[in-house]
Design a protein around this motif. Structure first.
Motif, PDB file in Angstrom:
ATOM      1  N   ARG A   1       0.849  -1.186   0.000  1.00 17.74           N
ATOM      2  CA  ARG A   1       0.000   0.000   0.000  1.00 17.74           C
ATOM      3  C   ARG A   1       0.888   1.241   0.000  1.00 17.74           C
ATOM      4  O   ARG A   1       2.110   1.155   0.162  1.00 17.74           O
ATOM      5  CB  ARG A   1      -0.914   0.042   1.247  1.00 17.74           C
ATOM      6  CG  ARG A   1      -2.017  -0.998   1.275  1.00 17.74           C
ATOM      7  CD  ARG A   1      -3.035  -0.824   0.181  1.00 17.74           C
ATOM      8  NE  ARG A   1      -4.104  -1.809   0.218  1.00 17.74           N
ATOM      9  CZ  ARG A   1      -4.075  -2.983  -0.401  1.00 17.74           C
ATOM     10  NH1 ARG A   1      -2.999  -3.353  -1.078  1.00 17.74           N
ATOM     11  NH2 ARG A   1      -5.105  -3.801  -0.348  1.00 17.74           N
ATOM     12  N   PHE A   2       0.275   2.422  -0.127  1.00 22.08           N
ATOM     13  CA  PHE A   2       1.006   3.664   0.080  1.00 22.08           C
ATOM     14  C   PHE A   2       1.276   3.838   1.568  1.00 22.08           C
ATOM     15  O   PHE A   2       0.556   3.303   2.420  1.00 22.08           O
ATOM     16  CB  PHE A   2       0.204   4.868  -0.434  1.00 22.08           C
ATOM     17  CG  PHE A   2       0.175   4.976  -1.935  1.00 22.08           C
ATOM     18  CD1 PHE A   2       1.344   4.991  -2.662  1.00 22.08           C
ATOM     19  CD2 PHE A   2      -1.027   5.070  -2.603  1.00 22.08           C
ATOM     20  CE1 PHE A   2       1.325   5.092  -4.046  1.00 22.08           C
ATOM     21  CE2 PHE A   2      -1.071   5.177  -3.986  1.00 22.08           C
ATOM     22  CZ  PHE A   2       0.109   5.186  -4.703  1.00 22.08           C
ATOM     23  N   GLY A   3       2.296   4.628   1.887  1.00 17.61           N
ATOM     24  CA  GLY A   3       2.705   4.804   3.274  1.00 17.61           C
ATOM     25  C   GLY A   3       1.617   5.337   4.175  1.00 17.61           C
ATOM     26  O   GLY A   3       1.496   4.924   5.335  1.00 17.61           O
ATOM     27  N   ASN A   4       0.756   6.228   3.657  1.00 22.53           N
ATOM     28  CA  ASN A   4      -0.282   6.829   4.502  1.00 22.53           C
ATOM     29  C   ASN A   4      -1.464   5.897   4.741  1.00 22.53           C
ATOM     30  O   ASN A   4      -2.410   6.249   5.434  1.00 22.53           O
ATOM     31  CB  ASN A   4      -0.771   8.150   3.892  1.00 22.53           C
ATOM     32  CG  ASN A   4      -1.394   7.970   2.512  1.00 22.53           C
ATOM     33  OD1 ASN A   4      -1.400   6.870   1.967  1.00 22.53           O
ATOM     34  ND2 ASN A   4      -1.891   9.053   1.956  1.00 22.53           N
ATOM     35  N   GLN A   5      -1.421   4.685   4.158  1.00 21.34           N
ATOM     36  CA  GLN A   5      -2.511   3.725   4.338  1.00 21.34           C
ATOM     37  C   GLN A   5      -2.129   2.588   5.279  1.00 21.34           C
ATOM     38  O   GLN A   5      -2.893   1.646   5.445  1.00 21.34           O
ATOM     39  CB  GLN A   5      -2.909   3.136   2.976  1.00 21.34           C
ATOM     40  CG  GLN A   5      -3.468   4.168   2.007  1.00 21.34           C
ATOM     41  CD  GLN A   5      -3.751   3.563   0.635  1.00 21.34           C
ATOM     42  OE1 GLN A   5      -3.088   2.629   0.202  1.00 21.34           O
ATOM     43  NE2 GLN A   5      -4.740   4.111  -0.048  1.00 21.34           N
ATOM     44  N   LEU A   6      -0.965   2.678   5.923  1.00 19.30           N
ATOM     45  CA  LEU A   6      -0.478   1.571   6.736  1.00 19.30           C
ATOM     46  C   LEU A   6      -0.899   1.706   8.185  1.00 19.30           C
ATOM     47  O   LEU A   6      -0.900   2.802   8.751  1.00 19.30           O
ATOM     48  CB  LEU A   6       1.051   1.506   6.669  1.00 19.30           C
ATOM     49  CG  LEU A   6       1.657   1.348   5.274  1.00 19.30           C
ATOM     50  CD1 LEU A   6       3.175   1.268   5.364  1.00 19.30           C
ATOM     51  CD2 LEU A   6       1.109   0.121   4.583  1.00 19.30           C
ATOM     52  N   ALA A   7      -1.256   0.584   8.799  1.00 23.69           N
ATOM     53  CA  ALA A   7      -1.574   0.559  10.225  1.00 23.69           C
ATOM     54  C   ALA A   7      -0.285   0.743  11.026  1.00 23.69           C
ATOM     55  O   ALA A   7       0.811   0.400  10.573  1.00 23.69           O
ATOM     56  CB  ALA A   7      -2.250  -0.757  10.590  1.00 23.69           C
TER      57      ALA A   7
ATOM     58  N   GLY B   1       9.977  -0.165  -4.729  1.00 25.25           N
ATOM     59  CA  GLY B   1      10.047   0.574  -5.980  1.00 25.25           C
ATOM     60  C   GLY B   1      10.345   2.046  -5.758  1.00 25.25           C
ATOM     61  O   GLY B   1      10.327   2.542  -4.633  1.00 25.25           O
ATOM     62  N   PRO B   2      10.607   2.770  -6.841  1.00 28.60           N
ATOM     63  CA  PRO B   2      10.912   4.205  -6.749  1.00 28.60           C
ATOM     64  C   PRO B   2       9.655   5.025  -6.495  1.00 28.60           C
ATOM     65  O   PRO B   2       8.539   4.496  -6.509  1.00 28.60           O
ATOM     66  CB  PRO B   2      11.495   4.510  -8.131  1.00 28.60           C
ATOM     67  CG  PRO B   2      10.816   3.535  -9.034  1.00 28.60           C
ATOM     68  CD  PRO B   2      10.645   2.278  -8.231  1.00 28.60           C
ATOM     69  N   ALA B   3       9.835   6.315  -6.275  1.00 30.24           N
ATOM     70  CA  ALA B   3       8.697   7.218  -6.156  1.00 30.24           C
ATOM     71  C   ALA B   3       7.874   7.161  -7.446  1.00 30.24           C
ATOM     72  O   ALA B   3       8.389   6.855  -8.522  1.00 30.24           O
ATOM     73  CB  ALA B   3       9.174   8.644  -5.888  1.00 30.24           C
ATOM     74  N   LEU B   4       6.593   7.454  -7.332  1.00 29.56           N
ATOM     75  CA  LEU B   4       5.662   7.285  -8.451  1.00 29.56           C
ATOM     76  C   LEU B   4       5.187   8.628  -8.991  1.00 29.56           C
ATOM     77  O   LEU B   4       5.201   9.637  -8.287  1.00 29.56           O
ATOM     78  CB  LEU B   4       4.440   6.483  -7.980  1.00 29.56           C
ATOM     79  CG  LEU B   4       4.735   5.098  -7.383  1.00 29.56           C
ATOM     80  CD1 LEU B   4       3.499   4.590  -6.656  1.00 29.56           C
ATOM     81  CD2 LEU B   4       5.156   4.130  -8.464  1.00 29.56           C
TER      82      LEU B   4
ATOM     83  N   SER C   1       6.582   6.205  -2.804  1.00 29.68           N
ATOM     84  CA  SER C   1       6.647   4.869  -3.397  1.00 29.68           C
ATOM     85  C   SER C   1       5.603   3.973  -2.735  1.00 29.68           C
ATOM     86  O   SER C   1       5.009   4.308  -1.718  1.00 29.68           O
ATOM     87  CB  SER C   1       8.035   4.270  -3.189  1.00 29.68           C
ATOM     88  OG  SER C   1       8.239   3.996  -1.803  1.00 29.68           O
ATOM     89  N   TRP C   2       5.378   2.819  -3.356  1.00 34.14           N
ATOM     90  CA  TRP C   2       4.638   1.771  -2.673  1.00 34.14           C
ATOM     91  C   TRP C   2       5.466   1.283  -1.486  1.00 34.14           C
ATOM     92  O   TRP C   2       6.684   1.411  -1.471  1.00 34.14           O
ATOM     93  CB  TRP C   2       4.398   0.574  -3.598  1.00 34.14           C
ATOM     94  CG  TRP C   2       3.561   0.826  -4.804  1.00 34.14           C
ATOM     95  CD1 TRP C   2       3.979   0.873  -6.102  1.00 34.14           C
ATOM     96  CD2 TRP C   2       2.142   1.046  -4.844  1.00 34.14           C
ATOM     97  NE1 TRP C   2       2.925   1.104  -6.939  1.00 34.14           N
ATOM     98  CE2 TRP C   2       1.783   1.208  -6.201  1.00 34.14           C
ATOM     99  CE3 TRP C   2       1.152   1.114  -3.872  1.00 34.14           C
ATOM    100  CZ2 TRP C   2       0.475   1.441  -6.609  1.00 34.14           C
ATOM    101  CZ3 TRP C   2      -0.158   1.341  -4.273  1.00 34.14           C
ATOM    102  CH2 TRP C   2      -0.486   1.500  -5.616  1.00 34.14           C
ATOM    103  N   TYR C   3       4.773   0.692  -0.517  1.00 36.00           N
ATOM    104  CA  TYR C   3       5.468   0.071   0.616  1.00 36.00           C
ATOM    105  C   TYR C   3       5.008  -1.370   0.758  1.00 36.00           C
ATOM    106  O   TYR C   3       3.816  -1.663   0.672  1.00 36.00           O
ATOM    107  CB  TYR C   3       5.175   0.817   1.912  1.00 36.00           C
ATOM    108  CG  TYR C   3       6.023   2.055   2.098  1.00 36.00           C
ATOM    109  CD1 TYR C   3       7.190   2.030   2.857  1.00 36.00           C
ATOM    110  CD2 TYR C   3       5.656   3.260   1.494  1.00 36.00           C
ATOM    111  CE1 TYR C   3       7.969   3.150   3.008  1.00 36.00           C
ATOM    112  CE2 TYR C   3       6.435   4.402   1.645  1.00 36.00           C
ATOM    113  CZ  TYR C   3       7.588   4.339   2.411  1.00 36.00           C
ATOM    114  OH  TYR C   3       8.363   5.449   2.558  1.00 36.00           O
ATOM    115  N   LEU C   4       5.971  -2.258   0.983  1.00 33.76           N
ATOM    116  CA  LEU C   4       5.673  -3.636   1.357  1.00 33.76           C
ATOM    117  C   LEU C   4       5.636  -3.676   2.880  1.00 33.76           C
ATOM    118  O   LEU C   4       6.581  -3.238   3.534  1.00 33.76           O
ATOM    119  CB  LEU C   4       6.758  -4.575   0.831  1.00 33.76           C
ATOM    120  CG  LEU C   4       6.573  -6.061   1.154  1.00 33.76           C
ATOM    121  CD1 LEU C   4       5.440  -6.645   0.331  1.00 33.76           C
ATOM    122  CD2 LEU C   4       7.866  -6.831   0.901  1.00 33.76           C
TER     123      LEU C   4
END
Length: 302
Positions: A146-152, A161-164, A270-273
């Protein structure tokens, strides 16, 4: 009470997690009738109904909920114990299950997984494309994207990956008929291909240039639910699309699409795993996380 089999308890957990016999059967590669029979034998052995069944849904009874509450951590401990033996193997084995939005899966996660599986031939990888915000632990995933601002807050995350950046594109035929937008606000006079998130929210389009920021709610006759559908619609001349650069790069280079408003691109994180911080991580998952961590992402040059 007839003897219980661990396999039946795992199937019960799967049925509840998947929301039905058919989905659980697909995940296990067996028939729905085999799953139903296993649940029936489990209920018979316990002498109590665990699931309420209708033609449209399956849900745990009060007894089923109580069993599941105790069962999940117990099964997790059993899997952990078995996986700990994996540390004694020369190569990790097992399955890595990851939930990710389509664009992240298509352009970053899948290529990584393909190469990872060449290095670790005993590891299976399952990637489920889903834009909805879910509880990955409850749904049985090892990690999510998800994007960083969507993480619990209780998740550990690493860049994937790189910035989008988004690109605004349309087919040559569409632009010949409707003209080329020169500013973001010009898009309000165009037939834009809109997207609705699984939760029902309509995607807004954001732009920035120097210190100027613009956000519009696109108008258009066509509303879709995935980036792949948007791309197909843009190629068909159905309107102006708002898509990640990776999704449209080949079509722009080949002239099938034309990018507009290039100097108004908004740079995104970027996306975050991400994965749970309070959960034992299997050897297979640790190997995949280490593989992602070792990647060197090439930054986007504007």
């Amino acid at each position: 009470m007839r003897p219980l089999r661990l396999h039946s308890l795992e199937i019960f957990e799967d049925v509840v997690r998947c929301g039905g016999f058919r989905a659980a059967a697909l995940g296990r590669g067996v028939s729905s009738s085999a799953i139903s029979q296993s649940i029936g034998l489990l209920e018979e052995a316990l002498g109590i109904r665990l699931l309420n069944r209708t033609t449209r849904s399956v849900a745990p009874t009060e007894a089923g909920e109580q069993l599941l509450e105790r069962l999940r951590p117990a099964l997790h401990d059993i899997r952990t114990a078995v996986d700990d033996l994996n540390q004694l193997r020369e190569h990790p084995s097992g399955t890595v299950r990851i939930n990710a939005p389509g664009p992240a899966a298509d352009h970053i996660l899948c290529p990584l997984a393909f190469e990872f599986m060449k290095i670790y031939p005993d590891v299976n990888v399952e990637i489920v494309s889903d834009a909805a915000i879910i509880d990955i632990v409850e749904q049985g995933f090892d990690a999510g994207v998800r994007f960083g601002n969507q993480l619990a807050q209780d998740m550990i995350a690493m860049p994937l990956g790189p910035a989008l950046r988004y690109a605004i594109v349309a087919s040559p035929d569409y632009l010949r008929k409707r003209g080329r937008p020169e500013s973001p606000r010009d898009l309000l006079q165009h037939d834009c291909i809109r997207r609705r998130f699984p939760g029902g929210t309509m995607v807004t389009w954001k732009f920035e240039r120097d210190d100027d920021e613009v956000e519009i709610t696109p108008k258009g006759r066509l509303t879709l639910s995935s980036a792949h559908q948007e791309l197909q619609a843009a190629l068909a001349g159905s309107g102006v699309a708002h898509l990640f650069e990776d999704y449209v790069r080949d079509d722009v280079e080949q002239g099938r699409l034309i990018e507009v408003l290039y100097d108004w691109k908004q740079k995104l994180p970027s996306w975050y795993l991400y994965y749970p911080s309070r959960r034992h991580t299997s050897a297979a998952v640790r190997a995949f996380l280490d593989y992602v961590r070792d990647q060197r992402w090439v930054p986007i040059v504007k």
